[in-house]
Design an enzyme around this catalytic site. Structure first.
Site, PDB file in Angstrom:
ATOM      1  N   PRO A   2      14.194 -49.229  -4.200  1.00 48.70           N
ATOM      2  CA  PRO A   2      14.292 -50.618  -3.730  1.00 48.70           C
ATOM      3  C   PRO A   2      14.875 -50.667  -2.320  1.00 48.70           C
ATOM      4  O   PRO A   2      15.857 -50.005  -2.025  1.00 48.70           O
ATOM      5  CB  PRO A   2      15.249 -51.271  -4.737  1.00 48.70           C
ATOM      6  CG  PRO A   2      15.295 -50.341  -5.900  1.00 48.70           C
ATOM      7  CD  PRO A   2      15.019 -48.978  -5.372  1.00 48.70           C
ATOM      8  N   GLU A   3      14.254 -51.465  -1.458  1.00 50.26           N
ATOM      9  CA  GLU A   3      14.765 -51.611  -0.098  1.00 50.26           C
ATOM     10  C   GLU A   3      15.452 -52.964   0.029  1.00 50.26           C
ATOM     11  O   GLU A   3      15.571 -53.708  -0.947  1.00 50.26           O
ATOM     12  CB  GLU A   3      13.606 -51.410   0.884  1.00 50.26           C
ATOM     13  CG  GLU A   3      12.928 -50.067   0.601  1.00 50.26           C
ATOM     14  CD  GLU A   3      12.066 -49.518   1.713  1.00 50.26           C
ATOM     15  OE1 GLU A   3      12.216 -49.947   2.863  1.00 50.26           O
ATOM     16  OE2 GLU A   3      11.240 -48.647   1.416  1.00 50.26           O
ATOM     17  N   LYS A  51      21.598 -52.494   0.848  1.00 51.93           N
ATOM     18  CA  LYS A  51      21.081 -52.175  -0.486  1.00 51.93           C
ATOM     19  C   LYS A  51      22.163 -52.258  -1.552  1.00 51.93           C
ATOM     20  O   LYS A  51      21.949 -51.827  -2.683  1.00 51.93           O
ATOM     21  CB  LYS A  51      20.458 -50.780  -0.467  1.00 51.93           C
ATOM     22  CG  LYS A  51      19.324 -50.648   0.548  1.00 51.93           C
ATOM     23  CD  LYS A  51      18.666 -49.286   0.407  1.00 51.93           C
ATOM     24  CE  LYS A  51      18.018 -48.839   1.696  1.00 51.93           C
ATOM     25  NZ  LYS A  51      17.603 -47.435   1.619  1.00 51.93           N
ATOM     26  N   ARG A 248      13.176 -38.615   2.096  1.00 50.15           N
ATOM     27  CA  ARG A 248      12.485 -37.715   3.024  1.00 50.15           C
ATOM     28  C   ARG A 248      11.071 -38.169   3.382  1.00 50.15           C
ATOM     29  O   ARG A 248      10.570 -37.848   4.445  1.00 50.15           O
ATOM     30  CB  ARG A 248      12.388 -36.323   2.405  1.00 50.15           C
ATOM     31  CG  ARG A 248      13.677 -35.555   2.545  1.00 50.15           C
ATOM     32  CD  ARG A 248      13.493 -34.125   2.076  1.00 50.15           C
ATOM     33  NE  ARG A 248      14.799 -33.508   1.906  1.00 50.15           N
ATOM     34  CZ  ARG A 248      15.067 -32.621   0.971  1.00 50.15           C
ATOM     35  NH1 ARG A 248      14.137 -32.253   0.120  1.00 50.15           N
ATOM     36  NH2 ARG A 248      16.256 -32.094   0.883  1.00 50.15           N
TER      37      ARG A 248
END
Ligand SMILES: [Zn+2]
Length: 259
Positions: A2-3, A51, A248
Site C-alpha cells: 500500500p502506498e 504510510k 526493489r
C-alpha cells in the site's frame, strides 16, 4: 504494498467507523501490548502520515499501525465474522463498527505526545496538511550522489511514495531511475508531479496515472514489464534497485527514460 494514497483512504475509513465513539472492545494480538485494554475510551480520530496510521484515543494514547507489505484494516459491522488464524494483529470495535487490523507490519501503543518518536523522521507528507515541496526538494538535495529511484522511496525525504508511484513519476518526467539526484535539474517539478498523482488517486481504489481508468490502461510502466511503451513502443524494462527487499522493483522505458 500500500502506498500513501491507500493509507490515506484507510485512515478515512477508520475515521468513519471509530471517531467519536467509545471502544467496546480492544484486542491487541501482539506480544508487547497483549495486556493493553482501551475499552471505554473514546476514539478521537485517525490520521495518516505517509504510510503510517495514527489512531488517537482519549487519555493521551495513540495506536500506531503500519500496513507494510500486505497489511490492511477491515471495517465491518460489529459482530460480523473476524478472519480466523494468526493474521489478526489488532481489533478495535464500538457498538456499531469493528475495525480488524490484518497482517499489520507494526502495532504500537504510545502516548500521543510521543508520536514524534514514530513519525517525526518523516519528510513532508504528499497527502498531508504539511505538504511542502520546497522542503522535500531540500531534503532530496541533501544526498546528491544517491540515485533518484532510491531517494524517492526514502520516507525521510518525502512520505507516501512506493514502487508504483516511483516508477510512474520517473516515466512521466523521462528520468532514468539510476540518475543521481544532483543531476536532476527540476526536482521541484518531479515532486510536484508525484504529489498530483497521489492526490488524483486518493479518493478511489487503484492507481491511475494515465487518466484512463480501464483496468488494462491505468499505468504507463508499472505492471507492464515486457510490453510496449504506450509512447514509444520500446519494451518496458524491469529491474531491481535499492536495499529494501520489498522496495526493489523498478520498471522503466529505456526509450523514454534514457541513461
Ligand atoms: Zn517509451
Amino acid at each position: 504494498m500500500p502506498e500513501g494514497d491507500a493509507v490515506y483512504r484507510t485512515a478515512a475509513r477508520l475515521r468513519g467507523a471509530l471517531d467519536g465513539r467509545p471502544l467496546t472492545r480492544s484486542d491487541f494480538r501482539v506480544p508487547r501490548h497483549a495486556t493493553a485494554d482501551l475499552t471505554g475510551r473514546q476514539v478521537i480520530t485517525t490520521l495518516s502520515r505517509g504510510k503510517h496510521l495514527l489512531t488517537r484515543i482519549e487519555g493521551d494514547l495513540t495506536v500506531h499501525t503500519h500496513l507494510r507489505m500486505e497489511g490492511s484494516w477491515l471495517v465491518s459491522e460489529t459482530g460480523r465474522r473476524i478472519p480466523p488464524g494468526d493474521q489478526v494483529r489488532l481489533i478495535l470495535a464500538n457498538e456499531r463498527w469493528q475495525a480488524v487490523g490484518v497482517r499489520l507490519g507494526m502495532v504500537d501503543l504510545v502516548r500521543t505526545d510521543g508520536e514524534a518518536r514514530l513519525v517525526g523522521h518523516l519528510g513532508p507528507d504528499l497527502l498531508g496538511p504539511d505538504w511542502d515541496p520546497d522542503e522535500a526538494v531540500r531534503r532530496l538535495r541533501g544526498a546528491p550522489g544517491r540515485t533518484i529511484g532510491e531517494a524517492l522511496l526514502d520516507q525521510r525525504n518525502l512520505a507516501g511514495i512506493g514502487t508504483i508511484y516511483r516508477a510512474e513519476t520517473l516515466f512521466l518526467r523521462g528520468i532514468w531511475p539510476w540518475r543521481r539526484v544532483g543531476e536532476i535539474e527540476d526536482l521541484a517539478g518531479l515532486v510536484s508531479l508525484a504529489q498530483r498523482l497521489l492526490a488524483a488517486n486518493k479518493g478511489h481504489a487503484g492507481t491511475v496515472t494515465t487518466g484512463d481508468r480501464r483496468p488494462a490502461n491505468q499505468t504507463w510502466v508499472y505492471g507492464r514489464a515486457g510490453r510496449p511503451c504506450r509512447r514509444c513502443g520500446t519494451r518496458i524494462s524491469r529491474g531491481e534497485m535499492g536495499a529494501q527487499p520489498q522496495e526493489r522493483l523498478i520498471l522503466w522505458c529505456a526509450g523514454c527514460q534514457p541513461r
